[in-house]
Motif scaffolding. Structure first.
Motif, PDB file in Angstrom:
ATOM      1  N   LEU A 215     -13.703  -4.839  -6.517  1.00 15.59           N
ATOM      2  CA  LEU A 215     -12.080  -4.539  -6.489  1.00 15.59           C
ATOM      3  C   LEU A 215     -11.994  -4.966  -7.930  1.00 15.59           C
ATOM      4  CD1 LEU A 215      -9.546  -4.350  -5.051  1.00 15.59           C
ATOM      5  CD2 LEU A 215      -9.680  -6.768  -4.421  1.00 15.59           C
ATOM      6  N   GLN A 216     -10.995  -4.298  -8.517  1.00 13.43           N
ATOM      7  CA  GLN A 216     -10.474  -4.372  -9.814  1.00 13.43           C
ATOM      8  C   GLN A 216      -8.953  -4.769  -9.772  1.00 13.43           C
ATOM      9  OE1 GLN A 216     -11.830  -1.326 -12.308  1.00 13.43           O
ATOM     10  NE2 GLN A 216     -13.946  -1.488 -11.913  1.00 13.43           N
ATOM     11  N   THR A 217      -8.249  -3.824  -8.926  1.00 17.52           N
ATOM     12  CA  THR A 217      -6.839  -4.151  -8.983  1.00 17.52           C
ATOM     13  C   THR A 217      -6.369  -4.250  -7.350  1.00 17.52           C
ATOM     14  OG1 THR A 217      -6.636  -2.561 -10.978  1.00 17.52           O
ATOM     15  CG2 THR A 217      -4.838  -2.984  -9.470  1.00 17.52           C
ATOM     16  N   LEU A 218      -5.523  -5.208  -7.203  1.00 20.23           N
ATOM     17  CA  LEU A 218      -4.929  -5.665  -6.008  1.00 20.23           C
ATOM     18  C   LEU A 218      -3.559  -5.822  -6.387  1.00 20.23           C
ATOM     19  CD1 LEU A 218      -4.996  -6.106  -2.914  1.00 20.23           C
ATOM     20  CD2 LEU A 218      -5.624  -8.943  -3.271  1.00 20.23           C
ATOM     21  N   SER A 219      -2.753  -4.597  -5.898  1.00 20.05           N
ATOM     22  CA  SER A 219      -1.177  -4.745  -6.185  1.00 20.05           C
ATOM     23  C   SER A 219      -0.536  -4.891  -4.756  1.00 20.05           C
ATOM     24  CB  SER A 219      -0.797  -3.593  -6.881  1.00 20.05           C
ATOM     25  OG  SER A 219      -1.317  -3.630  -8.250  1.00 20.05           O
TER      26      SER A 219
ATOM     27  N   ASP B 127      -1.658  -8.917  -8.253  1.00 18.89           N
ATOM     28  CA  ASP B 127      -0.334  -8.845  -8.458  1.00 18.89           C
ATOM     29  C   ASP B 127       0.383  -9.035  -7.212  1.00 18.89           C
ATOM     30  OD1 ASP B 127       2.353  -8.707  -9.355  1.00 18.89           O
ATOM     31  OD2 ASP B 127       2.145  -7.024 -10.405  1.00 18.89           O
TER      32      ASP B 127
ATOM     33  N   THR C 243     -12.083   0.022  -5.603  1.00 19.26           N
ATOM     34  CA  THR C 243     -11.886  -0.801  -6.764  1.00 19.26           C
ATOM     35  C   THR C 243     -10.249  -0.684  -6.822  1.00 19.26           C
ATOM     36  OG1 THR C 243     -11.427   1.207  -8.191  1.00 19.26           O
ATOM     37  CG2 THR C 243     -13.713   0.287  -8.027  1.00 19.26           C
ATOM     38  N   THR C 244      -9.517  -0.284  -6.225  1.00 16.56           N
ATOM     39  CA  THR C 244      -8.046  -0.446  -6.328  1.00 16.56           C
ATOM     40  C   THR C 244      -7.440  -0.545  -5.161  1.00 16.56           C
ATOM     41  OG1 THR C 244      -8.058   0.712  -8.640  1.00 16.56           O
ATOM     42  CG2 THR C 244      -5.822   0.676  -7.386  1.00 16.56           C
ATOM     43  N   ILE C 245      -6.580  -1.165  -4.685  1.00 21.01           N
ATOM     44  CA  ILE C 245      -5.724  -1.434  -3.657  1.00 21.01           C
ATOM     45  C   ILE C 245      -4.277  -1.560  -3.964  1.00 21.01           C
ATOM     46  CG2 ILE C 245      -4.993  -2.687  -1.462  1.00 21.01           C
ATOM     47  CD1 ILE C 245      -7.986  -3.381  -1.199  1.00 21.01           C
ATOM     48  N   ASP C 246      -3.428  -0.681  -3.796  1.00 17.56           N
ATOM     49  CA  ASP C 246      -1.942  -0.891  -4.337  1.00 17.56           C
ATOM     50  C   ASP C 246      -0.986  -0.348  -3.118  1.00 17.56           C
ATOM     51  OD1 ASP C 246       0.638  -0.757  -5.225  1.00 17.56           O
ATOM     52  OD2 ASP C 246       0.158   0.943  -7.104  1.00 17.56           O
TER      53      ASP C 246
ATOM     54  N   LEU D 223     -10.267  -8.408 -12.877  1.00 19.09           N
ATOM     55  CA  LEU D 223      -9.574  -8.294 -11.504  1.00 19.09           C
ATOM     56  C   LEU D 223      -8.034  -8.697 -11.822  1.00 19.09           C
ATOM     57  CD1 LEU D 223      -9.387  -8.048  -8.598  1.00 19.09           C
ATOM     58  CD2 LEU D 223     -10.049 -10.469  -8.163  1.00 19.09           C
ATOM     59  N   ASN D 224      -7.288  -7.704 -11.543  1.00 22.89           N
ATOM     60  CA  ASN D 224      -5.832  -7.880 -11.834  1.00 22.89           C
ATOM     61  C   ASN D 224      -5.281  -8.081 -10.165  1.00 22.89           C
ATOM     62  OD1 ASN D 224      -5.583  -7.661 -14.621  1.00 22.89           O
ATOM     63  ND2 ASN D 224      -5.877  -5.383 -14.286  1.00 22.89           N
TER      64      ASN D 224
END
Length: 661
Positions: A25-29, A58, A2-5, A55-56
Motif C-alpha cells: 500500500l502506498q496511498t490510503l485516501s 489521508d 498500492t492505492t485505495i481512494d 505511504l500517504n
C-alpha cells in the motif's frame, strides 16, 4: 494493491482491519467521510519500508476520536488527521504533528503559520497567537464558539469557506483575520458543526481582549439569531459560548439587574408617548382615507421615460385595473411574491388577465418593473408569458399579463394537488420550458439570461403548455467587444433562488447561459421526483445523484406518474443531472437540452394526458436505471411503474390545491 481512494463517499463506520494486511500500500485516501472510531496505527506498523517506499494516509475531515496504538509512524509515512475530533485531544502524544491546520485543505492558507514563526508558549494563560494577524506574533484572548449550520445548500465546504468567513465577519463588523475556523465536521442531516475562535482587533492593545460590552454584543448576535439572512448557508444554531481566561468572570445572568430602577420613568414617558402617538395615528388615518378616495376618483398621470418608450403593449389607467379586479378585492388575488401581489382581472372586453401590482415604495420592485417591461415588450414566443400591458401612474406600478388558468408548475407537483401529471405531460412541460429559455439565449435581440428559473416561474395555460415568466431578475447577455469578440459571461451581483442557484455563479459572480441550464436542470429533477430543491436539509441535486449512481433512482421517482418507458426515464434523469453538473463546461447547451428532450418525446407512446388516476401498463423488467445507454437506438418498450415505489421525504406538502396565476 498500492492505492485505495474512497474519499468524498459519505462512508460511515470504522476503518477495516484488513487495511493493515496490504504490504504494498502506498496511498490510503479516506478524507471527507463520516468515519468514526479509532485511528489504527497497525496500518503502517505491519509494513516494512525500504529506503524509497512511502505511504500517504489521508484521514482528514472525519469523526475519528482516538488513536489505537502508539502515534509514532516512521518518516516514510505521511499521516493527515486535520478536521477530526482527535485533534482536540491535547493529551495525545504527537497529535499536533499530524493535525496541522485543522480545516485540512491543501488549497487553504496555513492559518497556523504565524505560530511556526513565534516562540512557543510565549502567550499568557488564556491567550494565543492570532493565526492570520497582520501584526506578527500578536497574542490575544479568543472567544470560543460552537456553531452549527443546520441546513446548508452544499455538501462540500472548502469552496465556500471564504464566502462563509466574509458572511460571519461582516455581520459582526469584524475584519477577516479576527475569525478562525478551528475545526469542522459533517454530521447527519447533513449538518455542518464547527468550532470558531473570535479574536479581538490588533488595536485592542494593551488588553488584547474584548471588553465586557463587546463580549455581550457578540453573544447577543449569536444567541438571538441576529445574523443577516442567508438562504445559501441556511439556518444555524449556537452550541456553546465558552468564556475562558480574561472572560471567565463575565456573568450573563446579571444583564437584567437594575431594570427596576427605570420602571417609573418608563411608565411616565410611555404614557405621554402613547397619547401623542394616538393623536398622530388618528390624523394619519384621516389623511389616508381622503387620499384613497381622491385617487379612486381621479389619478394624475405620471409620464415617465418608460411609458414614453414602450411600444406594442397597452397603457392601462389605474381605474381600468381597479375595475378589472373589483378594486383589488382579496378574492381576486391569486399570488404574492417579493415584487408584490398578483390579481386575476377581467377587462372591459372580457379578456381575462393577471395583474401584477408592485408594493408601494419598493425600490427593488421599481427596478424589476422597468426591467420586465423593457424585456417583455420585445420578447415573443409561445413558451414565454405574454405582456398585455402595464399601468404607470403616480404611486402605482403594474404589469398586465395573459392569464394562466392552470397556475404554476410547483402547484401541480405539490403532494396535495387535486390532479397530477403523467410522465408524458411532464416531458412536454420540460420541453416547452427549455424552448422558452432557448429563445431567450439565442433568438432574443439582444440575448437574455433569465437568472431566476424555478418551478414557480413556469406557468401552465389551459392546455398545460409551459410558459416561462417573471423576468424581474433577468440580465442582458454580453455584447460585442470592440475587437468583435463576445465575452462568455456577465459579471453581476448574485441574485436568484437558493436550490436553483448555479454554484459557479455563486462563487465567481459570473453569469452565463450555463447558469440558466443548471437552474432548469433542477426544475427537471423536480418534475421527476416531486421534491423541493431544498427540503428538510436535503438538496435535490445531491439526493438524485446519489440514488442514480447507486442504481436506486426509482426509489425517489414521483409515485404519482404511473407507468413510463424505462429508457425514456433513464435518459431524462441523465439529462437532468448533466444540466446540474458542478462544472459549467460539462453542462449541455440549451440547444442540446431541447434536442435531447425532443428525442425522448419521440420515443414516448401517445399517452401524455393529465390524469388523476394511474393507468396500468405492462410490468417493468426489474432492471435498475444506469448511465450507460447512449442517446441513439430505439426504445425496447419496457415500462416502469412508480406506483409501488416509496417516495422521498422531500415531496412537497405545502400547496393544498391548484391556484390559478
Amino acid at each position: 494493491m498500492t492505492t485505495i481512494d474512497l474519499s468524498y463517499n459519505q462512508l460511515n463506520g470504522s476503518i477495516p482491519g484488513s487495511f493493515s494486511g496490504l504490504p504494498s500500500l502506498q496511498t490510503l485516501s479516506l478524507q471527507n467521510n463520516f468515519l468514526t472510531g479509532p485511528v489504527p496505527t497497525n496500518v503502517w506498523q505491519n509494513m516494512s519500508f525500504d529506503a524509497s517506499a512511502k505511504l500517504n494516509i489521508d484521514l482528514r475531515n472525519n469523526a475519528f476520536s482516538r488513536i489505537e496504538g502508539n502515534l509514532n509512524p516512521p518518516v516514510n509515512v505521511t499521516l493527515r488527521l486535520g478536521g477530526n475530533p482527535v485533534c482536540r485531544n491535547a493529551n495525545s502524544l504527537n497529535i499536533s504533528l499530524f493535525c496541522g491546520s485543522e480545516s485540512g485543505e491543501d488549497d487553504m492558507p496555513n492559518l497556523n503559520s504565524s505560530k511556526m514563526e513565534c516562540k512557543s508558549q510565549s502567550c499568557p494563560m488564556g491567550y494565543e497567537y492570532v493565526p492570520a494577524s497582520p501584526v506578527p506574533c500578536f497574542c490575544a484572548a479568543p472567544l470560543r464558539i460552537g456553531y452549527r449550520l443546520k441546513s446548508p445548500s452544499f455538501s462540500y465546504f472548502p469552496p465556500y469557506i471564504r464566502p462563509f468567513e466574509e458572511y460571519l465577519t461582516s455581520s459582526l463588523n469584524f475584519s477577516l483575520y479576527q475569525l478562525y475556523i478551528d475545526t469542522y465536521v459533517w454530521e447527519k442531516g447533513p449538518r455542518l458543526r464547527m468550532y470558531l475562535k473570535l479574536f479581538p482587533s490588533v488595536n485592542s492593545i494593551p488588553s488584547n481582549s474584548f471588553n465586557e460590552s463587546e463580549v455581550r454584543r457578540i453573544r447577543d448576535i449569536y444567541a438571538s439569531w441576529s445574523f443577516s439572512g442567508s438562504d445559501f448557508f441556511g439556518p444555524y444554531e449556537l452550541l456553546n459560548f465558552t468564556l475562558l481566561g480574561p472572560y471567565a468572570n463575565i456573568d450573563f445572568g446579571s444583564e437584567n439587574k437594575g431594570i427596576s430602577t427605570g420602571i417609573v420613568v418608563a411608565v411616565v414617558v410611555g404614557g405621554v408617548a402613547c397619547a401623542v402617538a394616538t393623536s398622530v395615528i388618528i390624523t394619519i388615518l384621516m389623511k389616508r382615507r381622503y387620499a384613497r378616495h381622491h385617487r379612486a376618483v381621479s389619478r394624475k398621470r405620471l409620464s415617465t421615460k418608460a411609458s414614453m418608450k414602450i411600444e406594442g403593449v397597452r397603457d392601462f389607467t389605474f381605474k381600468e385595473a381597479a375595475l378589472a379586479t373589483d378594486n383589488f378585492n382579496s378574492s381576486t388575488q391569486v399570488g404574492q411574491g417579493g415584487y408584490g401581489k398578483v390579481y386575476k382581472g377581467t377587462l372591459s372586453d372580457k379578456t381575462v388577465v393577471a395583474i401584477k401590482r408592485a408594493e408601494e415604495g419598493s425600490l427593488q420592485g421599481q427596478k424589476e418593473f422597468l426591467t420586465e417591461i423593457k424585456l417583455l415588450s420585445r420578447l415573443h414566443h409561445r413558451n414565454l408569458v405574454s405582456l398585455v400591458g402595464y399601468c404607470d401612474e403616480e404611486g402605482e406600478q403594474m404589469l398586465v399579463y395573459e392569464f394562466m388558468p392552470n397556475g404554476t408548475l410547483r402547484d401541480w407537483l405539490s403532494a396535495k394537488a387535486k390532479n397530477t401529471l403523467n410522465f408524458g405531460m411532464r416531458l412536454r412541460i420540460a420541453l416547452g420550458s427549455a424552448k422558452g429559455i432557448l429563445y431567450l439565449h439565442t433568438e432574443a435581440n439582444p440575448p437574455v439570461f433569465h437568472r431566476d428559473i424555478k418551478a414557480t416561474n413556469i406557468l401552465l395555460d389551459s392546455n398545460l403548455n409551459a410558459k416561462v415568466s417573471d423576468f424581474g431578475l433577468s440580465r442582458l447577455a454580453p455584447v460585442l467587444e470592440e475587437d468583435g469578440t463576445v465575452p462568455d459571461h456577465v459579471s453581476t451581483v448574485v441574485k436568484g433562488t437558493p436550490g436553483y442557484l448555479d454554484p459557479e455563479y455563486f462563487l465567481t459572480h459570473k453569469l452565463t447561459d450555463k447558469s440558466d441550464v443548471y437552474s432548469l436542470g433542477v426544475v427537471f429533477l423536480e418534475l421527476l421526483t416531486g421534491m423541493h430543491p431544498i427540503w428538510h436539509g436535503k438538496n435535490i441535486v445531491r439526493e438524485v445523484k446519489t440514488a442514480y449512481e447507486s442504481g436506486m433512482v426509482l426509489s425517489i421517482i414521483d409515485s404519482r406518474m404511473g407507468w413510463y418507458p424505462a429508457e425514456c426515464m433513464e435518459r431524462m434523469v441523465s439529462l437532468a443531472l448533466s444540466c446540474c453538473n458542478d462544472e459549467p463546461e460539462k453542462r449541455p447547451s440549451m440547444l442540446d437540452v431541447v434536442r435531447q428532450l425532443e428525442y425522448v418525446l419521440k420515443m414516448m407512446p401517445e399517452t401524455d394526458s393529465v390524469s388523476s388516476s394511474i393507468e396500468l401498463v405492462p410490468l417493468y423488467s426489474g432492471k435498475s436505471l444506469t448511465s450507460s445507454s447512449s442517446y441513439g437506438g430505439t426504445s425496447n418498450e419496457v415500462y416502469v411503474s412508480s406506483l409501488n415505489v416509496t417516495g422521498s421525504d422531500l415531496v412537497s406538502g405545502v400547496i393544498p390545491s391548484i391556484s390559478p396565476r
